[in-house]
Design a protein around this motif. Structure first.
Motif, mmCIF file in Angstrom:
data_model
loop_
_atom_site.group_PDB
_atom_site.id
_atom_site.type_symbol
_atom_site.label_atom_id
_atom_site.label_comp_id
_atom_site.label_asym_id
_atom_site.label_seq_id
_atom_site.Cartn_x
_atom_site.Cartn_y
_atom_site.Cartn_z
ATOM 1 N N SER A 28 0.877 -1.282 0.407
ATOM 2 C CA SER A 28 0.306 0.107 -0.016
ATOM 3 C C SER A 28 1.053 1.257 0.275
ATOM 4 N N GLN A 87 3.865 1.594 -1.134
ATOM 5 C CA GLN A 87 4.856 1.511 -2.648
ATOM 6 C C GLN A 87 3.995 1.798 -3.319
ATOM 7 N N ARG A 88 2.129 1.324 -4.103
ATOM 8 C CA ARG A 88 2.116 1.762 -4.611
ATOM 9 C C ARG A 88 1.203 2.438 -4.954
ATOM 10 N N HIS A 89 0.418 3.131 -3.764
ATOM 11 C CA HIS A 89 -0.431 4.376 -3.525
ATOM 12 C C HIS A 89 0.252 4.765 -2.992
ATOM 13 N N HIS A 90 1.185 5.016 -2.225
ATOM 14 C CA HIS A 90 1.844 6.489 -1.212
ATOM 15 C C HIS A 90 0.052 7.000 -0.303
ATOM 16 N N LEU A 91 -0.735 6.154 0.165
ATOM 17 C CA LEU A 91 -1.120 6.489 1.248
ATOM 18 C C LEU A 91 -0.541 7.171 2.381
ATOM 19 N N HIS A 92 -2.252 8.200 2.932
ATOM 20 C CA HIS A 92 -1.283 8.938 3.762
ATOM 21 C C HIS A 92 -1.207 8.101 4.978
ATOM 22 N N GLN A 111 -7.200 1.707 8.262
ATOM 23 C CA GLN A 111 -7.250 0.284 7.612
ATOM 24 C C GLN A 111 -6.534 -0.494 8.458
#
Length: 117
Positions: A28, A30-35, A42
């Motif tokens: 999460s 690496q791919r989506h650069h989530l806050h 989550q």
């Protein structure tokens, strides 16, 4: 299966699971650069969902909210928030988790041995 044997098996399973959740977070990040706040949300939603499932396996135990339980949940959530928002981005998942886990063991030992004897 004896209660001691079951206890050891579940402790081993718990340790394996506790060391594996970080691997699910990494894609999460690496791919989506989530806050980090979204990652924490989550994580806590998953934690809450599995906690309710665990409660359903033992319907004999009374369901009671206590101040100590709510305090421990708030402390746990705060520690995870600091770990995911500060330690992971600055130290990396492996080093941040290793430090957090080691300090958690020492802190639990202190509370158990010194405070609650």
């Amino acid at each position: 299966m004896g209660s001691a044997t079951a206890g050891y098996l579940f402790a081993i399973a718990s340790t394996f699971l506790a060391g594996s959740w970080q691997a699910a977070v990494k894609p999460s990040i690496q791919r989506h650069h989530l806050h980090p706040g979204i990652l924490i949300l989550q994580y806590m939603l998953g934690f809450a969902a599995t906690s309710w499932l665990a409660l359903l396996t033992d319907l004999q135990t009374p369901f009671v909210f206590t101040a100590w339980g709510i305090l421990s949940g708030a402390l746990f959530n705060s520690s995870m928030a600091l770990n995911m928002a500060v330690a992971f981005p600055t130290l990396g998942i492996a080093v941040g988790s290793a430090i957090a886990s080691s300090v958690a063991v020492l802190t639990a030992l202190f509370w158990s041995a010194v405070v609650f004897e």
